[in-house]
Design a protein around this motif. Structure first.
Motif, PDB file in Angstrom:
ATOM      1  N   HIS A 193       0.833  -1.277   0.042  1.00 24.40           N
ATOM      2  CA  HIS A 193      -0.005  -0.073   0.040  1.00 24.40           C
ATOM      3  C   HIS A 193       0.908   1.335  -0.013  1.00 24.40           C
ATOM      4  N   LEU A 194       2.160   1.158   0.671  1.00 27.41           N
ATOM      5  CA  LEU A 194       2.765   2.263   0.738  1.00 27.41           C
ATOM      6  C   LEU A 194       3.466   2.625  -1.000  1.00 27.41           C
ATOM      7  N   ASP A 195       3.531   1.578  -1.415  1.00 28.93           N
ATOM      8  CA  ASP A 195       4.113   1.580  -2.976  1.00 28.93           C
ATOM      9  C   ASP A 195       3.110   2.240  -3.687  1.00 28.93           C
ATOM     10  N   MET A 196       1.888   1.918  -3.409  1.00 28.70           N
ATOM     11  CA  MET A 196       0.506   2.494  -4.190  1.00 28.70           C
ATOM     12  C   MET A 196       0.448   4.247  -4.030  1.00 28.70           C
ATOM     13  N   LEU A 197       0.613   4.454  -2.675  1.00 28.12           N
ATOM     14  CA  LEU A 197       0.761   5.839  -2.453  1.00 28.12           C
ATOM     15  C   LEU A 197       2.025   6.558  -3.353  1.00 28.12           C
ATOM     16  N   THR A 198       2.968   5.935  -3.443  1.00 30.50           N
ATOM     17  CA  THR A 198       4.116   6.412  -4.092  1.00 30.50           C
ATOM     18  C   THR A 198       3.920   6.625  -5.346  1.00 30.50           C
ATOM     19  N   ASP A 199       3.130   5.709  -6.078  1.00 33.24           N
ATOM     20  CA  ASP A 199       2.745   5.774  -7.458  1.00 33.24           C
ATOM     21  C   ASP A 199       2.039   6.683  -7.712  1.00 33.24           C
ATOM     22  N   TYR A 200       0.910   7.339  -6.779  1.00 32.88           N
ATOM     23  CA  TYR A 200       0.171   8.489  -6.764  1.00 32.88           C
ATOM     24  C   TYR A 200       1.035   9.747  -7.292  1.00 32.88           C
ATOM     25  N   VAL A 201       2.049   9.616  -6.113  1.00 29.93           N
ATOM     26  CA  VAL A 201       2.879  10.815  -6.130  1.00 29.93           C
ATOM     27  C   VAL A 201       3.718  11.070  -7.427  1.00 29.93           C
ATOM     28  N   ALA A 202       4.109   9.874  -7.889  1.00 27.23           N
ATOM     29  CA  ALA A 202       5.097   9.823  -9.147  1.00 27.23           C
ATOM     30  C   ALA A 202       4.053  10.299 -10.287  1.00 27.23           C
ATOM     31  N   ALA A 203       2.959  10.053 -10.370  1.00 26.31           N
ATOM     32  CA  ALA A 203       1.855  10.393 -11.414  1.00 26.31           C
ATOM     33  C   ALA A 203       1.668  11.897 -11.243  1.00 26.31           C
ATOM     34  N   THR A 204       1.772  12.504 -10.355  1.00 25.55           N
ATOM     35  CA  THR A 204       1.590  14.191 -10.219  1.00 25.55           C
ATOM     36  C   THR A 204       3.069  14.636 -10.784  1.00 25.55           C
ATOM     37  N   GLY A 205       3.943  14.001 -11.089  1.00 23.72           N
ATOM     38  CA  GLY A 205       5.061  14.929 -11.575  1.00 23.72           C
ATOM     39  C   GLY A 205       6.460  15.018 -10.390  1.00 23.72           C
ATOM     40  N   LEU A 206       6.167  14.442  -9.391  1.00 21.32           N
ATOM     41  CA  LEU A 206       7.196  14.545  -8.217  1.00 21.32           C
ATOM     42  C   LEU A 206       8.126  13.264  -8.275  1.00 21.32           C
ATOM     43  N   SER A 207       9.027  13.184  -7.857  1.00 24.26           N
ATOM     44  CA  SER A 207       9.834  12.240  -7.635  1.00 24.26           C
ATOM     45  C   SER A 207       9.489  11.050  -6.666  1.00 24.26           C
ATOM     46  N   ARG A 208       9.391  10.056  -7.133  1.00 23.14           N
ATOM     47  CA  ARG A 208       8.865   8.933  -6.187  1.00 23.14           C
ATOM     48  C   ARG A 208      10.033   8.560  -5.031  1.00 23.14           C
ATOM     49  N   ASP A 209      11.234   8.736  -5.706  1.00 25.41           N
ATOM     50  CA  ASP A 209      12.542   8.386  -4.787  1.00 25.41           C
ATOM     51  C   ASP A 209      12.495   9.284  -3.533  1.00 25.41           C
ATOM     52  N   LYS A 210      11.865  10.580  -3.372  1.00 27.92           N
ATOM     53  CA  LYS A 210      12.107  11.327  -2.482  1.00 27.92           C
ATOM     54  C   LYS A 210      10.562  11.332  -1.500  1.00 27.92           C
ATOM     55  N   VAL A 211      10.038  10.536  -1.954  1.00 23.03           N
ATOM     56  CA  VAL A 211       8.661  10.341  -0.919  1.00 23.03           C
ATOM     57  C   VAL A 211       8.953   9.854   0.406  1.00 23.03           C
ATOM     58  N   GLU A 212       9.625   8.811   0.680  1.00 24.85           N
ATOM     59  CA  GLU A 212      10.076   8.206   1.928  1.00 24.85           C
ATOM     60  C   GLU A 212      10.953   9.232   2.792  1.00 24.85           C
ATOM     61  N   GLY A 213      12.061  10.101   2.189  1.00 23.36           N
ATOM     62  CA  GLY A 213      12.752  10.954   2.817  1.00 23.36           C
ATOM     63  C   GLY A 213      11.936  12.657   2.986  1.00 23.36           C
ATOM     64  N   SER A 214      10.755  12.774   2.484  1.00 25.56           N
ATOM     65  CA  SER A 214      10.247  14.037   2.267  1.00 25.56           C
ATOM     66  C   SER A 214       9.906  14.419   3.852  1.00 25.56           C
ATOM     67  N   VAL A 215       9.612  15.685   4.073  1.00 24.90           N
ATOM     68  CA  VAL A 215       9.559  16.421   5.195  1.00 24.90           C
ATOM     69  C   VAL A 215       8.358  15.908   6.087  1.00 24.90           C
ATOM     70  N   ILE A 216       8.570  15.682   7.225  1.00 22.85           N
ATOM     71  CA  ILE A 216       7.530  15.154   8.222  1.00 22.85           C
ATOM     72  C   ILE A 216       6.881  16.470   8.888  1.00 22.85           C
ATOM     73  N   LEU A 217       5.532  16.754   8.578  1.00 25.73           N
ATOM     74  CA  LEU A 217       5.102  18.133   9.062  1.00 25.73           C
ATOM     75  C   LEU A 217       4.913  17.894  10.583  1.00 25.73           C
ATOM     76  N   SER A 218       4.725  18.782  11.325  1.00 26.72           N
ATOM     77  CA  SER A 218       4.675  19.079  12.706  1.00 26.72           C
ATOM     78  C   SER A 218       3.255  18.081  13.319  1.00 26.72           C
ATOM     79  N   GLY A 219       2.301  18.202  12.506  1.00 26.97           N
ATOM     80  CA  GLY A 219       1.050  17.559  12.598  1.00 26.97           C
ATOM     81  C   GLY A 219       1.045  16.129  12.589  1.00 26.97           C
ATOM     82  N   THR A 220       1.921  15.563  11.432  1.00 28.41           N
ATOM     83  CA  THR A 220       2.037  14.287  11.086  1.00 28.41           C
ATOM     84  C   THR A 220       2.986  13.737  12.249  1.00 28.41           C
TER      85      THR A 220
END
Length: 231
Positions: free
Chosen positions: A85-112
Protein backbone atom coordinates in the motif's frame (compact mmCIF):
# COMPACT_ATOMS: atom_id res chain seq x y z
CA UNK A 1 -33.68 5.56 24.07
CA UNK A 2 -30.13 4.56 25.01
CA UNK A 3 -27.76 4.32 22.05
CA UNK A 4 -25.88 1.09 21.47
CA UNK A 5 -22.14 1.03 22.04
CA UNK A 6 -21.68 0.71 18.27
CA UNK A 7 -23.76 3.81 17.64
CA UNK A 8 -21.83 5.72 20.27
CA UNK A 9 -18.55 4.76 18.62
CA UNK A 10 -19.79 5.97 15.23
CA UNK A 11 -21.21 9.20 16.65
CA UNK A 12 -17.97 9.95 18.51
CA UNK A 13 -15.90 9.39 15.39
CA UNK A 14 -18.20 11.47 13.21
CA UNK A 15 -18.13 14.53 15.51
CA UNK A 16 -14.64 15.35 14.19
CA UNK A 17 -14.47 13.28 11.01
CA UNK A 18 -11.62 14.38 8.77
CA UNK A 19 -13.72 13.83 5.64
CA UNK A 20 -15.16 17.28 6.43
CA UNK A 21 -11.79 18.99 6.70
CA UNK A 22 -11.34 22.10 4.50
CA UNK A 23 -8.41 20.43 2.70
CA UNK A 24 -10.66 17.65 1.43
CA UNK A 25 -13.42 20.14 0.60
CA UNK A 26 -10.95 21.86 -1.74
CA UNK A 27 -9.82 18.53 -3.17
CA UNK A 28 -13.31 17.31 -4.06
CA UNK A 29 -13.97 20.63 -5.81
CA UNK A 30 -10.80 20.29 -7.87
CA UNK A 31 -9.30 23.39 -6.27
CA UNK A 32 -6.02 21.80 -5.17
CA UNK A 33 -3.05 21.43 -7.47
CA UNK A 34 -1.64 17.99 -8.22
CA UNK A 35 1.39 18.93 -6.14
CA UNK A 36 -0.81 19.80 -3.16
CA UNK A 37 -2.57 16.44 -3.34
CA UNK A 38 0.83 14.77 -3.55
CA UNK A 39 1.91 16.56 -0.36
CA UNK A 40 -1.05 14.98 1.40
CA UNK A 41 0.10 11.58 0.15
CA UNK A 42 3.64 12.05 1.44
CA UNK A 43 2.25 12.80 4.90
CA UNK A 44 -0.17 9.88 4.67
CA UNK A 45 2.84 7.72 3.78
CA UNK A 46 4.64 8.76 6.98
CA UNK A 47 1.50 8.22 9.06
CA UNK A 48 0.68 4.79 7.57
CA UNK A 49 4.28 3.61 7.96
CA UNK A 50 3.95 4.12 11.72
CA UNK A 51 0.38 2.78 11.85
CA UNK A 52 1.68 -0.54 10.49
CA UNK A 53 4.26 -0.61 13.27
CA UNK A 54 1.52 0.02 15.85
CA UNK A 55 -0.42 -2.94 14.47
CA UNK A 56 2.66 -5.15 14.57
CA UNK A 57 3.36 -4.15 18.16
CA UNK A 58 -0.21 -4.87 19.28
CA UNK A 59 -0.20 -8.19 17.41
CA UNK A 60 2.88 -9.19 19.40
CA UNK A 61 1.25 -8.25 22.72
CA UNK A 62 -2.39 -9.35 22.49
CA UNK A 63 -3.05 -13.00 23.44
CA UNK A 64 -6.55 -13.31 21.95
CA UNK A 65 -6.20 -15.40 18.82
CA UNK A 66 -8.99 -13.76 16.81
CA UNK A 67 -7.57 -10.29 17.41
CA UNK A 68 -4.03 -11.41 16.62
CA UNK A 69 -5.25 -13.09 13.43
CA UNK A 70 -7.06 -9.97 12.28
CA UNK A 71 -4.05 -7.77 12.92
CA UNK A 72 -1.76 -10.04 10.94
CA UNK A 73 -4.31 -10.29 8.11
CA UNK A 74 -4.51 -6.52 7.97
CA UNK A 75 -0.74 -6.23 8.00
CA UNK A 76 -0.53 -8.85 5.26
CA UNK A 77 -2.84 -6.83 3.04
CA UNK A 78 -0.92 -3.63 3.67
CA UNK A 79 2.51 -5.20 3.16
CA UNK A 80 1.64 -7.53 0.26
CA UNK A 81 5.03 -7.77 -1.48
CA UNK A 82 3.35 -7.82 -4.88
CA UNK A 83 1.74 -4.40 -4.29
CA UNK A 84 2.43 -2.74 -0.96
CA UNK A 85 0.00 0.00 0.00
CA UNK A 86 2.90 2.36 0.61
CA UNK A 87 4.04 1.69 -2.96
CA UNK A 88 0.52 2.54 -4.18
CA UNK A 89 0.85 5.92 -2.48
CA UNK A 90 4.25 6.44 -4.04
CA UNK A 91 2.82 5.66 -7.48
CA UNK A 92 0.23 8.41 -7.06
CA UNK A 93 2.90 10.91 -6.04
CA UNK A 94 4.98 9.94 -9.07
CA UNK A 95 1.95 10.40 -11.35
CA UNK A 96 1.68 14.02 -10.21
CA UNK A 97 5.17 14.66 -11.56
CA UNK A 98 7.15 14.49 -8.32
CA UNK A 99 10.02 12.10 -7.76
CA UNK A 100 8.96 8.80 -6.21
CA UNK A 101 12.46 8.45 -4.73
CA UNK A 102 11.89 11.45 -2.46
CA UNK A 103 8.65 10.28 -0.80
CA UNK A 104 10.20 8.30 2.06
CA UNK A 105 12.66 11.08 2.83
CA UNK A 106 10.16 13.92 2.45
CA UNK A 107 9.53 16.43 5.22
CA UNK A 108 7.46 15.19 8.17
CA UNK A 109 5.17 18.04 9.13
CA UNK A 110 4.59 18.85 12.79
CA UNK A 111 1.03 17.55 12.73
CA UNK A 112 2.22 14.27 11.23
CA UNK A 113 4.97 13.98 13.82
CA UNK A 114 2.49 14.63 16.62
CA UNK A 115 0.13 11.95 15.28
CA UNK A 116 2.98 9.46 15.05
CA UNK A 117 4.08 10.15 18.62
CA UNK A 118 0.52 10.01 19.94
CA UNK A 119 0.07 6.61 18.31
CA UNK A 120 3.08 5.18 20.10
CA UNK A 121 1.86 6.54 23.44
CA UNK A 122 -1.50 4.97 22.63
CA UNK A 123 -0.20 1.44 22.11
CA UNK A 124 2.33 1.63 24.96
CA UNK A 125 0.12 3.21 27.63
CA UNK A 126 -3.53 2.32 26.96
CA UNK A 127 -5.21 -1.04 27.53
CA UNK A 128 -5.12 -2.83 24.19
CA UNK A 129 -8.90 -2.75 23.85
CA UNK A 130 -8.92 1.07 23.99
CA UNK A 131 -5.82 1.33 21.80
CA UNK A 132 -7.50 -0.70 19.08
CA UNK A 133 -10.61 1.48 19.36
CA UNK A 134 -8.46 4.52 18.71
CA UNK A 135 -6.66 2.85 15.82
CA UNK A 136 -9.49 0.98 14.10
CA UNK A 137 -12.36 3.41 14.65
CA UNK A 138 -10.81 6.75 15.51
CA UNK A 139 -8.27 6.60 12.68
CA UNK A 140 -8.58 3.77 10.15
CA UNK A 141 -12.35 3.71 9.72
CA UNK A 142 -12.31 7.36 8.64
CA UNK A 143 -10.42 6.63 5.45
CA UNK A 144 -13.31 4.80 3.76
CA UNK A 145 -15.47 7.93 3.80
CA UNK A 146 -12.52 10.10 2.80
CA UNK A 147 -11.84 7.93 -0.25
CA UNK A 148 -15.50 7.96 -1.23
CA UNK A 149 -15.19 11.74 -1.52
CA UNK A 150 -11.76 11.86 -3.15
CA UNK A 151 -12.19 9.22 -5.86
CA UNK A 152 -14.94 10.99 -7.86
CA UNK A 153 -12.83 14.15 -7.80
CA UNK A 154 -9.79 12.27 -9.12
CA UNK A 155 -11.93 11.15 -12.06
CA UNK A 156 -13.72 14.44 -12.68
CA UNK A 157 -11.16 17.12 -11.92
CA UNK A 158 -7.74 15.49 -12.19
CA UNK A 159 -8.04 13.37 -15.32
CA UNK A 160 -7.54 9.93 -13.79
CA UNK A 161 -9.59 7.19 -15.42
CA UNK A 162 -11.54 4.78 -13.20
CA UNK A 163 -9.31 1.80 -12.46
CA UNK A 164 -6.12 3.67 -13.37
CA UNK A 165 -3.12 2.16 -11.64
CA UNK A 166 -1.90 5.44 -10.16
CA UNK A 167 -5.11 5.96 -8.12
CA UNK A 168 -5.60 2.37 -7.00
CA UNK A 169 -4.62 3.32 -3.44
CA UNK A 170 -7.79 5.36 -3.11
CA UNK A 171 -10.10 3.15 -5.18
CA UNK A 172 -9.07 -0.13 -3.55
CA UNK A 173 -9.42 1.27 -0.04
CA UNK A 174 -13.13 1.79 -0.59
CA UNK A 175 -13.60 -1.97 -0.83
CA UNK A 176 -10.83 -3.02 1.55
CA UNK A 177 -11.78 -0.61 4.31
CA UNK A 178 -15.41 -1.69 4.26
CA UNK A 179 -14.18 -5.17 5.21
CA UNK A 180 -11.50 -4.01 7.65
CA UNK A 181 -13.84 -1.46 9.18
CA UNK A 182 -16.59 -3.94 10.00
CA UNK A 183 -14.08 -6.38 11.52
CA UNK A 184 -12.46 -3.61 13.53
CA UNK A 185 -15.78 -2.50 14.97
CA UNK A 186 -16.65 -6.12 15.80
CA UNK A 187 -13.42 -6.62 17.75
CA UNK A 188 -13.79 -3.40 19.72
CA UNK A 189 -17.42 -4.16 20.54
CA UNK A 190 -16.55 -7.71 21.61
CA UNK A 191 -13.65 -6.90 23.92
CA UNK A 192 -14.69 -3.52 25.32
CA UNK A 193 -17.09 -5.49 27.46
CA UNK A 194 -17.26 -3.43 30.66
CA UNK A 195 -18.59 0.08 31.26
CA UNK A 196 -15.09 1.31 32.08
CA UNK A 197 -13.55 -0.12 28.91
CA UNK A 198 -16.38 1.27 26.79
CA UNK A 199 -15.98 4.72 28.30
CA UNK A 200 -12.22 4.60 27.73
CA UNK A 201 -12.74 3.41 24.16
CA UNK A 202 -15.06 6.31 23.40
CA UNK A 203 -12.60 8.79 24.92
CA UNK A 204 -9.77 7.28 22.88
CA UNK A 205 -11.77 7.44 19.63
CA UNK A 206 -12.44 11.10 20.33
CA UNK A 207 -8.74 11.75 20.96
CA UNK A 208 -7.83 9.98 17.72
CA UNK A 209 -10.20 12.09 15.63
CA UNK A 210 -8.82 15.29 17.14
CA UNK A 211 -5.25 14.16 16.45
CA UNK A 212 -6.12 13.31 12.86
CA UNK A 213 -7.85 16.68 12.37
CA UNK A 214 -4.76 18.50 13.66
CA UNK A 215 -2.63 16.42 11.29
CA UNK A 216 -4.87 17.63 8.45
CA UNK A 217 -4.53 21.22 9.68
CA UNK A 218 -0.77 20.95 9.32
CA UNK A 219 -1.11 19.65 5.76
CA UNK A 220 -3.63 22.36 4.88
CA UNK A 221 -1.50 25.23 6.06
CA UNK A 222 1.70 23.89 4.54
CA UNK A 223 0.13 23.02 1.18
CA UNK A 224 -1.79 26.27 0.77
CA UNK A 225 0.31 28.80 2.66
CA UNK A 226 3.79 27.30 3.06
CA UNK A 227 3.59 27.20 6.86
CA UNK A 228 2.46 24.62 9.38
CA UNK A 229 -0.19 26.57 11.26
CA UNK A 230 -2.29 29.74 11.06
CA UNK A 231 0.06 31.97 13.07
Amino acid sequence: MVSSFHDQLVATRDKKHSKNHPFFELWIQGKLTQEQTALYCTQHYHYVAEYLNWMAYEASQIPQRDVKTYLFENLGDEENPEDRHLDMLTDYVAATGLSRDKVEGSVILSGTDELQNWGWRLVYQKPWQAALAGMFIGLESQFLDICKRIVPALHKHYGHKPGAREIRFFEEHIHADEIHGSKGFAIVEKYCNTPDLQALALKTVEEATVRRWRYMNSIYWYALHGKEDDT
